[in-house]
Scaffold this active site. Structure first.
Site: not given
Length: 241
Positions: A114, A217, A219
Site C-alpha cells: 500500500c 493489503h 496481510e
C-alpha cells in the site's frame, strides 16, 4: 537453517497513548508480522532513530518490508499538499526513502505494501495522485473501500509477463484502502498489475528480483489467499543471500 531477518518499518503514533501516557509510540501491523513469520522469516520492527543514519541499519537485516500508513508527503515528488489529503509524517518518509536506496545499493530485497508501494515509487523518481477521487476522473473504482478492510472488493488484472503472475495467476479480487495512487511510474519499475480503471496495483523492478510491491493489503486478506506472495518473498531472500 537460520531464518532470514525481514525488517518492517514502523509507523509512529503521533497522539498520546492512554492510559500509559506513551507519546510517539512506534508500531507495525500484527497481521503483517504474523504473515512474514508464517512464511519462514524472522520479522523485526525498525523505527527511525534521530541519532542514527538510516543507512546504518541496513546491515542488520536481510530484507526490507514497507507497510501501509499515512500519505507520503507530496514535497518528495515536487508538489504542494492538497486540502483533502490526510496526515503526513516526513520523518518516516525520509527514513524509508533512504532505506530503499541503501537496500538497492546493497542488493537487499524489498516488499512494499500500500503506502509502501507509493513511497517506493517516489524514492525511485515517480509521482503520485494525492487524491484520486478529485484528481483522476478515470479512477471510477472505489479504492478507499467502505466494506471491512479484510474483504476483497475489486479485481486486479496481473501482467502475464510479470513475476507476480507466476505467484498469483491471471488476477484476483483484493481489498483496497488508499486514496493515493501511482501517477508517473518510476523509470526503474514496471507495472505488474492494474485495476480495471487503469490504476497501477502492483510493481516490480525492471532489472532484477529485488523489488516487489502491491497496492492492496495482503496481510489482511482471508483464507491464506496471499500466503504464496509472502512465501515467494521469503524464497527470493534465501536465493539472493
Amino acid at each position: 537453517m537460520k531464518k532470514p531477518i525481514a525488517a518492517v518499518t514502523a509507523d509512529t503514533l503521533l497522539a498520546d497513548m492512554k492510559p500509559i501516557n506513551q507519546k510517539m509510540a512506534d508500531y507495525a501491523p500484527r497481521p503483517l508480522l504474523n504473515a512474514l513469520g508464517k512464511a519462514g522469516l524472522l520479522p523485526v520492527i525498525l523505527a527511525y532513530d534521530d541519532y542514527a543514519d538510516p543507512e546504518e541499519f541496513v546491515e542488520t537485516f536481510d530484507a526490507l518490508v514497507i507497510p501501509g500508513g499515512p500519505n507520503p508527503s507530496p514535497r518528495f515528488y515536487g508538489e504542494e499538499p492538497l486540502w483533502c489529503i490526510g496526515p503526513t509524517y516526513e520523518k518516516r518518509d525520509i527514513f524509508e526513502i533512504r532505506l530503499i536506496k541503501a537496500c538497492l545499493k546493497m542488493g537487499k530485497p524489498i516488499l512494499g505494501i500500500c503506502r509502501g508501494m507509493q513511497i517506493l515509487n517516489v524514492a525511485l523518481g515517480g509521482t503520485l495522485w494525492q487524491d484520486m477521487p478529485s484528481q483522476n476522473p478515470k479512477a471510477f473504482i472505489q479504492h478507499m473501500q467502505k466494506a471491512p478492510g479484510n474483504i476483497a472488493t475489486h479485481y486486479v488484472e496481473i501482467n502475464k509477463e510479470s513475476r507476480l503472475h507466476d505467484i498469483l495467476g491471471d488476477g484476483l479480487y483484493v481489498n483496497s484502502r488508499h486514496r493515493e495512487g501511482i501517477k508517473k511510474l518510476a523509470p526503474s519499475l514496471k507495472e505488474a498489475a492494474r485495476a480495471r480503471d487503469g490504476i497501477i496495483e502492483a510493481v516490480e523492478s525492471r532489472d532484477n528480483e529485488l523489488v516487489a510491491a502491491v497496492q492492496w493489503h495482503p496481510e489482511n486478506m482471508e483464507d491464506g489467499v496471499m500466503d504464496p506472495l509472502f512465501r515467494a518473498f521469503a524464497d527470493r531472500i534465501i536465493r539472493l543471500k
